[in-house]
Write an enzyme that holds these catalytic residues in place. Structure first.
Site, PDB file in Angstrom:
ATOM      1  N   ALA A 240       0.514  -7.355   4.902  1.00  0.00           N
ATOM      2  CA  ALA A 240       1.959  -7.128   4.846  1.00  0.00           C
ATOM      3  C   ALA A 240       2.475  -6.391   6.086  1.00  0.00           C
ATOM      4  O   ALA A 240       3.623  -6.575   6.485  1.00  0.00           O
ATOM      5  CB  ALA A 240       2.325  -6.361   3.580  1.00  0.00           C
ATOM      6  N   THR A 241       1.622  -5.587   6.712  1.00  0.00           N
ATOM      7  CA  THR A 241       2.068  -4.892   7.933  1.00  0.00           C
ATOM      8  C   THR A 241       2.440  -5.913   9.001  1.00  0.00           C
ATOM      9  O   THR A 241       3.504  -5.830   9.620  1.00  0.00           O
ATOM     10  CB  THR A 241       0.951  -3.967   8.454  1.00  0.00           C
TER      11      THR A 241
ATOM     12  N   ASN B 160       6.414   1.933  -2.499  1.00  0.00           N
ATOM     13  CA  ASN B 160       4.986   2.194  -2.675  1.00  0.00           C
ATOM     14  C   ASN B 160       4.680   3.622  -3.132  1.00  0.00           C
ATOM     15  O   ASN B 160       3.613   3.882  -3.670  1.00  0.00           O
ATOM     16  CB  ASN B 160       4.243   1.894  -1.374  1.00  0.00           C
TER      17      ASN B 160
ATOM     18  N   ALA C 108      -2.566  -9.553   0.095  1.00  0.00           N
ATOM     19  CA  ALA C 108      -3.551  -9.939  -0.923  1.00  0.00           C
ATOM     20  C   ALA C 108      -4.186  -8.728  -1.604  1.00  0.00           C
ATOM     21  O   ALA C 108      -4.446  -8.753  -2.804  1.00  0.00           O
ATOM     22  CB  ALA C 108      -4.641 -10.807  -0.288  1.00  0.00           C
TER      23      ALA C 108
ATOM     24  N   THR D 170      -7.535 -19.141  14.685  1.00  0.00           N
ATOM     25  CA  THR D 170      -8.267 -19.858  13.642  1.00  0.00           C
ATOM     26  C   THR D 170      -8.034 -19.170  12.303  1.00  0.00           C
ATOM     27  O   THR D 170      -8.156 -17.944  12.206  1.00  0.00           O
ATOM     28  CB  THR D 170      -9.775 -19.867  13.960  1.00  0.00           C
TER      29      THR D 170
ATOM     30  N   CYS E 132       1.002  13.976   2.946  1.00  0.00           N
ATOM     31  CA  CYS E 132       1.429  14.775   4.072  1.00  0.00           C
ATOM     32  C   CYS E 132       1.293  13.945   5.322  1.00  0.00           C
ATOM     33  O   CYS E 132       0.233  13.440   5.632  1.00  0.00           O
ATOM     34  CB  CYS E 132       0.600  16.046   4.176  1.00  0.00           C
TER      35      CYS E 132
HETATM   36  C1  LIG Z   1       0.459  -1.813   1.296  1.00  0.00           C
HETATM   37  C2  LIG Z   1       1.833  -2.019   1.801  1.00  0.00           C
HETATM   38  C3  LIG Z   1       2.069  -2.528   3.077  1.00  0.00           C
HETATM   39  C4  LIG Z   1       0.964  -2.819   4.045  1.00  0.00           C
HETATM   40  O1  LIG Z   1       0.198  -3.920   3.632  1.00  0.00           O
HETATM   41  P1  LIG Z   1      -1.166  -4.263   4.380  1.00  0.00           P
HETATM   42  O2  LIG Z   1      -1.542  -5.592   3.832  1.00  0.00           O
HETATM   43  O3  LIG Z   1      -2.125  -3.186   4.000  1.00  0.00           O
HETATM   44  O4  LIG Z   1      -0.892  -4.302   5.835  1.00  0.00           O
HETATM   45  C5  LIG Z   1       3.369  -2.717   3.467  1.00  0.00           C
HETATM   46  N1  LIG Z   1       4.387  -2.432   2.656  1.00  0.00           N
HETATM   47  C6  LIG Z   1       4.198  -1.935   1.422  1.00  0.00           C
HETATM   48  C7  LIG Z   1       5.376  -1.625   0.561  1.00  0.00           C
HETATM   49  C8  LIG Z   1       2.911  -1.711   0.961  1.00  0.00           C
HETATM   50  O5  LIG Z   1       2.739  -1.192  -0.251  1.00  0.00           O
END
Ligand SMILES: *Cc1c(COP(=O)(O)O)cnc(C)c1O
Length: 490
Positions: free
Chosen positions: A74-75, A154, A203, A242, A327
């Site tokens: 997701a990053t 999160n 994932a 790939t 922190c």
């Molecule tokens: C975990 C998370 C991410 C980062 O996801 P990764 O797959 O670890 O890079 C981004 N946004 C939120 C809200 C998350 O909880």
């Protein structure tokens, strides 16, 4: 014994069925070829397995198969959405809208754009953590290119009204990106009905492997997004390299499993969360940061009055939770998410995020609550009001929980004006407690005139405390000095 894993908002264990299919790939029984090698059966089989996984991921969010772009997580999806659209739209205007409570994977690329001349409207949530769709509307300008608002937070699990925010953006023909890393697999998501244009998922937040995620790109945005890397035109030109066959196939399996299990997972973790909450019902001074209605199932965020955060974590080695006050290592400040939501610093620093998952049991929830209750009672007792028993104590106090050290020191002198006893009542971190315990022993027999004992810098050195803790040690010195003075007064 291993700690109970209650940190499912940071990652989830891999589902056994996912581990199994990934092992098949690693053993070469499935997807052995390079999915780009269309000249032989190995490559074609790998490509077919990838496309089946893509269909499973698409189905999880109600998207079409060819709209899914695989990324490393997701990053990367967040970066591709923000920086990719910024590149594709820069000549039309340079304004973005986002919230202060976003994940760092959104905040940091937005800050990079800000450094390169983009203007950013930073929205602040209400006290309950929600972004008012009207505030989004008010922030939109003719030159706004993109709005980025996460689905579920999160740290607090607060769920935003994405459909209403999306309607606002659509009405002005502005793109909306949504980080759904927390909600995908936990809440039902359909990209069409919520009306977003880009959606990030990961994932490892839904019982799949780490290091793989996806960005959903709507056909509306597709002409306006540029890749961040070049090198072979994979993923319809948006993400070269790939394809990570084993990861993608594992992601696909995790997505299809979670689609079948989402509702029973949600019921299960909600039941655990309410069992955990009721286990703490008789404990005073708790602030619940998760939203009463609009929240992720199974995530509990609570701030605890009258305890210091580090000592709380140290008292709970048997449960793996996150100090929601995570922190910020660079600044030493407690959670920006909680602060933006109006949680005072002294409470933000003693916050726990407990996130239940598919494999937790009733017993995990009951034990976690009992352990937490015991730890809080124990820590509060070490900071209890009143003085030690007996006559003639001089008392000095200094510091606050906000500073990470609230210290009360009690000193008694003998007839020769020497220190005969020292006691502390405090709420502070384990490192400072080690200093207090040391001082309690060392001070007995010393004259009550300065310099009675060496000072904070020496203590930090002798007890191996990092320099960030010096401020706390100065509070100790203050309380001690005041107590010795008070003990010497008739
Ligand atoms: C975990 C998370 C991410 C980062 O996801 P990764 O797959 O670890 O890079 C981004 N946004 C939120 C809200 C998350 O909880």
């Amino acid at each position: 014994m291993k700690p109970i894993f209650l940190d499912h908002a940071s990652t989830t264990p891999i589902d056994p069925a996912v581990a199994e299919v990934m092992s098949e790939v690693l053993r070469g029984e499935l997807g052995l070829g390079n999915p780009s090698s269309s000249t032989h059966a190995y490559g074609r089989d790998a490509a077919a397995a990838i496309e089946a996984a893509r269909a499973d991921v698409a189905a999880l969010i109600g998207a079409r198969v060819d709209e899914i772009v695989f990324t490393s997580g997701a990053t990367e999806s967040d970066n591709l959405a923000l920086l990719g659209v910024a590149r594709g739209r820069a000549d039309r205007g340079r304004h973005l809208v986002t919230a202060r409570t976003e994940h760092k994977a959104v905040l940091d690329p937005v800050k990079q754009l800000e450094k390169r001349g983009w203007q950013v409207s930073w929205l602040t949530p209400d006290r309950d953590g929600r972004i008012d769709p009207a505030a989004v509307d008010a922030a939109l300008r003719p030159d706004t290119q993109l709005v980025s608002i996460m689905h579920a937070n999160n740290e607090t699990g607060v769920v935003q009204d994405i459909a209403a925010i999306a309607a606002t953006c659509r009405a002005r023909d502005i793109f909306l990106h949504c980080d759904a890393a927390q909600s995908a697999g936990r809440l039902s998501i359909n990209v069409d009905s919520i009306g977003v244009d880009l959606l990030s998922i990961s994932a490892h937040k839904l019982y799949g492997p780490k290091g793989i995620g996806a960005l959903w790109v709507s056909p509306r945005v597709r002409p306006w997004i540029e890749p961040l890397m070049w090198g072979g035109g994979h993923e319809r030109g948006l993400r070269p390299g790939t394809l990570a066959t084993h990861q993608i196939i594992g992601f696909g399996r995790a997505a299809s499993r979670v689609r079948e299990q989402r509702e029973s997972d949600a019921r299960h973790v909600e039941a655990l969360a309410s069992r955990f909450r009721s286990g703490l019902a008789d404990l005073e001074g708790l602030r619940w940061n998760d939203h009463p209605v609009h929240r992720l199932p199974g995530l509990v965020s609570l701030s605890i009055e009258g305890v210091e955060g580090e000592s709380l974590m140290a008292a709970l080695p048997a449960i793996a939770v996150s100090s929601g006050a995570a922190c910020d290592s660079a600044t030493g400040e407690p959670s920006y998410v909680l602060r933006a939501q109006g949680v005072p610093t002294e409470l933000a620093q003693s916050t726990l995020r407990v996130a239940f998952g598919r494999f937790n049991t009733d017993d995990d929830a009951t034990r976690a609550a009992a352990l937490l209750r015991e730890s809080v009672v124990m820590l509060r007792a070490r900071d209890a009001p009143g003085s030690p028993t007996g006559e003639g104590w001089g008392m000095g106090e200094a510091g606050s929980l906000r500073e990470g050290a609230r210290i009360r020191c009690f000193v008694r002198l003998d007839a020769a004006q020497r220190i005969s006893a020292v006691e502390f009542r405090a709420a502070t971190c384990p490192g400072v407690w080690a200093v207090l315990d040391g001082l309690r022993r060392e001070l007995v027999g010393r004259p009550a005139v300065a310099p009675t004992v060496d000072g904070p810098r020496d203590w930090a050195h002798r007890f191996n405390l990092p320099t960030e803790k010096l401020g706390r040690l100065f509070r100790v010195e203050e309380a001690l000095g005041a107590a010795i003075k008070a003990a010497g007064e008739p």
